[in-house]
Write a protein that holds these residues in place. Sequence first.
Motif, PDB file in Angstrom:
ATOM      1  N   GLU A 187      -1.669  -1.560 -10.349  1.00 16.47           N
ATOM      2  CA  GLU A 187      -1.986  -0.690  -9.228  1.00 16.47           C
ATOM      3  C   GLU A 187      -3.439  -0.235  -9.293  1.00 16.47           C
ATOM      4  OE1 GLU A 187       1.274   2.169  -8.695  1.00 16.47           O
ATOM      5  OE2 GLU A 187      -0.265   3.636  -8.256  1.00 16.47           O
ATOM      6  N   GLU A 227       0.839  -1.202   0.000  1.00 14.71           N
ATOM      7  CA  GLU A 227       0.000   0.000   0.000  1.00 14.71           C
ATOM      8  C   GLU A 227       0.865   1.239   0.000  1.00 14.71           C
ATOM      9  OE1 GLU A 227      -3.225   0.119   2.798  1.00 14.71           O
ATOM     10  OE2 GLU A 227      -3.663  -1.991   2.385  1.00 14.71           O
ATOM     11  N   GLU A 228       0.377   2.278  -0.663  1.00 11.15           N
ATOM     12  CA  GLU A 228       1.193   3.477  -0.808  1.00 11.15           C
ATOM     13  C   GLU A 228       0.329   4.728  -0.707  1.00 11.15           C
ATOM     14  OE1 GLU A 228       4.629   4.849  -3.914  1.00 11.15           O
ATOM     15  OE2 GLU A 228       3.854   2.812  -4.079  1.00 11.15           O
ATOM     16  N   GLU A 229       0.855   5.766  -0.068  1.00 15.88           N
ATOM     17  CA  GLU A 229       0.144   7.046   0.018  1.00 15.88           C
ATOM     18  C   GLU A 229       0.925   8.090  -0.769  1.00 15.88           C
ATOM     19  OE1 GLU A 229      -2.782   7.833   1.455  1.00 15.88           O
ATOM     20  OE2 GLU A 229      -3.086   5.720   2.040  1.00 15.88           O
ATOM     21  N   LYS A 230       0.265   8.708  -1.739  1.00 16.56           N
ATOM     22  CA  LYS A 230       0.913   9.789  -2.480  1.00 16.56           C
ATOM     23  C   LYS A 230       0.201  11.100  -2.167  1.00 16.56           C
ATOM     24  CE  LYS A 230       4.281   7.982  -4.866  1.00 16.56           C
ATOM     25  NZ  LYS A 230       4.123   7.260  -6.112  1.00 16.56           N
ATOM     26  N   TYR A 262      -3.266  10.880  -4.080  1.00 16.71           N
ATOM     27  CA  TYR A 262      -4.018   9.632  -4.149  1.00 16.71           C
ATOM     28  C   TYR A 262      -3.400   8.589  -3.234  1.00 16.71           C
ATOM     29  CZ  TYR A 262      -0.311   7.985  -7.295  1.00 16.71           C
ATOM     30  OH  TYR A 262       0.886   7.624  -7.830  1.00 16.71           O
ATOM     31  N   SER A 263      -4.170   7.515  -2.953  1.00 17.76           N
ATOM     32  CA  SER A 263      -3.596   6.372  -2.257  1.00 17.76           C
ATOM     33  C   SER A 263      -3.714   5.167  -3.183  1.00 17.76           C
ATOM     34  CB  SER A 263      -4.330   6.113  -0.948  1.00 17.76           C
ATOM     35  OG  SER A 263      -5.701   5.905  -1.215  1.00 17.76           O
ATOM     36  N   ARG A 302      -5.708   2.886  -7.880  1.00 16.36           N
ATOM     37  CA  ARG A 302      -5.523   4.179  -7.234  1.00 16.36           C
ATOM     38  C   ARG A 302      -6.855   4.754  -6.809  1.00 16.36           C
ATOM     39  NH1 ARG A 302      -1.246   7.368 -11.033  1.00 16.36           N
ATOM     40  NH2 ARG A 302       0.528   6.027 -10.586  1.00 16.36           N
ATOM     41  N   TYR A 362      -8.392   8.448  -5.740  1.00 14.58           N
ATOM     42  CA  TYR A 362      -8.194   9.889  -5.601  1.00 14.58           C
ATOM     43  C   TYR A 362      -9.297  10.413  -4.692  1.00 14.58           C
ATOM     44  CZ  TYR A 362      -4.985   9.842  -9.585  1.00 14.58           C
ATOM     45  OH  TYR A 362      -3.942   9.616 -10.420  1.00 14.58           O
TER      46      TYR A 362
END
Lengths: 139, 95, 667
Positions: C580, C550-553, C556-557, C582, C584
Amino acid sequence: MGRVFISLVVFFIVVGAVLVFQATRGTSSLVLMPSELIARAHASDLPRIRVGGRVVDPIQYQTEPVFLLSFSVRDPKGGDAVVPVEYRGLRPDMFQVGRDVLIDGDFVGGVIKAAKLQTQCPSKYEPAVPGATSAAEGS
Amino acid sequence: MSISLVLSMLLALLVGAFLTGAFFEPAFAGDSVLPGSDALRALYDSKERSLRAIKDLELDYSMSKISPEDFERSKQELSLEVAVILDEIRKHEQR
Amino acid sequence: MIEFGHFSLCLAWILALVGCVYGAFLGCRAGSSSQVEFTRRATVATSVALAMSLVGLGYGFVTNDYTVQYVWQYSNRDMPWIYKITAIWGGMDGSMLLWCFFVAMYCALVARSSVSYPRPLRPWLYCFLNSSTLFFTTITLYLTNPFRYVKSFVGSDGRGLNPLLQNEYMAIHPPTLYLGFTGLAIPYAFCMAALASGHMSNDWIRLTRRWTLVAWTFLTAGIVLGGHWAYLELGWGGFWAWDPVENASFLPWLTATAFLHSVMVQERKGMLKIWNIFLVALTYSLTVFGTFLTRSGIVQSVHAFASTDIGWVFLSYLAAIAVVTVGLVVFRFSDLKPARAIESLLSREAVFLLNNLVLLSICFAVLWGVMFPVFSEAFTGQKQTVGIPFFNRVNIPLFLALIFLMGVGPSIAWRRSSPRQLARSFALPFVGAFLVATALVWAGITEFYPVLSYAICFFVLMTILSELQRGLRAQSGITDASEWSPSNIMSLARRHRIKYGAHIIHFGVLIMTVAITASMAHKIEREFTLAPGEKFVVGRFALELSEFHEEEKANYSAIQAHVVVRSLKDNSILQVLVPELRFYPRNKETTTEVALRMGQREDLYLILAGVDESGAKASMKVFVNPLQVWLWYGAIIMILGGVVVAVPVARVTTARRVELGGVSQSI
């Protein structure tokens, strides 16, 4: 020489017209709103339709044993007519409640069996009126 | 707001100066020369076309896309055409 | 700065109006050369003003000026600055402004080099160049003005660009496509100026061809980039959906291609003059029609058309183009008589004519498909539509005919050829194609169209090679170099740059055709669900899910699935694909990011469809697209060919013009 060419041109027009005509007859589908669909298909099934509608709750998405997206659509302008849709495939990007979708498929037993599902394409320009867009967001 | 005003005025001034500059330019040397009568220009064009056709013909022949008989026949036709056009041009220029 | 942008747009509008009206005025009655120069400068200044206008709008985006409606709608604070720039053309209003700038820029380029053009042509040229700019700036200023302020409440943050458009292709695809579209205004201006001034020498047709080639190359690149973007981003495993927006770019491409072929007949034989004018005008009309189509919503509904003004404005302009073109053709009818007739059906000019007929048939079929919803609703009251099956059914046979002609045309002589000669030229390619078809059927590929398509491609390949070989032989006869030596190839290419440039383009088309056929006929499509450690076999590959991530940008995640791709043959690890999902939060949108393994033999195209609630299983969809990468290679070859043909033509034209100028002065 001229006559040969004119007949060639005529030949192309005829062949082209026949091709286009046949392909149109064989592949064209009726474009309907959900309310029109209900009004037209009381009991009978309608093959090859395209329905443009707005997605309403609830959306069900299962990925096992097959990808199946079930939801309902109503007329984008509002109204009570709601038609259930079943789509065998991936949930498309941007698909959510309140979004306008185009569904290609058949109307069988009161359900649209979608073969193709498109959400509003991002490269199409949305109306620039804030009222119209926020309405799309809010619902 | 004020920076927009300044820039707008600057742009308007520059464009205005650029446009009026046209009336202070010396006339171009080749500009006033009208290139002959329409008929003569048409003749030059058809000469150019015929010469180009001969060039194409020779290229096609060198790449053996046409038979020697066809080549000879076409070449004679085209050469005759060029001769006629050159004759016409000469007549026009003598006038 | 927004006011500055708005002011510059108004200034550009005035300049274009002046250039257009004054140009026509000077065209009708001979003015002084300063007056002509004034019009020329107005044309150049328009482009500067529009550039400033873009700068003004761009400044609004970069400084997050959300009092501006357009900036508020297509930008927000979280967006990286590069997407704030590309958001300038993210919506209709800004994209129209960019469009105006490109038209004006092309016009300025022409105006710059126009000083040496024949005097009677010039005022009319400026008039018609500015008329295009005038039309599009009018639309921008009055109907799609991007400089409007938000009417009521001003938020502290914008709505943001559609996540699907937050992509590097957004930076390059629309501008390239627009450079193609807008460039087609130039041939039209040349054509109309030649008709209006009566100065219809071979010059204008050469200039027209050159500019058409430039625009055509951009248009080709733009269309392919659009396909590539759709392939990478939209996640349905394909690159072309016969969508109205795609068709809008394809229609002028078809007519421009037809013109590039038929113009060669006019250059050599002085015939097809009216036909070429028709093609140029049609091409320009189709670009205008395309902008209309994608912006008016007419295909969605006839009623949408009636509810906005933009439709009527575009239709009036199209009508004006038609009236002006037909009027000028009638006016100059006596000058447009063909100098010669076609001498034989077995000649290159005849094949070019056939090619034109096929291209226009495709154009008509696509146009029909696009407009069918409108026609059916207007005439039967019941709206009907056609989709991908229609376009494929009509266009596949026509395209195959076109590809076949692509092999025949260049190998047949101008003027006339004999059946015996043709038999000699084509016997070997035909036999080769037949053998390929037999081999394919023997190998188990039995569908009609794919076999035919591969066979035709092989036929064309053989003709291109034999054409090259014959050229080299003829060349080595002149230079005494050995046939396939590099120096001999180079000197041949230098002598006939346009001809062999065209062969490069044709070769690119061939590769694309093979790739399209393969990806249409042999595509594999599978859906599956895996828990970590499980495997799924597709094509030559085994896919194994290893873990989730899992990633948080910033905006977006994302959930990523790590999928190990192994070769079935030796179980070696080829690649780890990371599709991936995503989310938003701002737009409440979910999008998928495709993971792609590009290969020479096939693309492996993997989409993460979803993760089940317990987070233990991932559902995925995979496509195996054979030879897909060759589609992009073919396109690159085509574009390179376009550059080879377009760039030297520019130099030759200048040289010729000087030469012609000398002739005219000596008269």
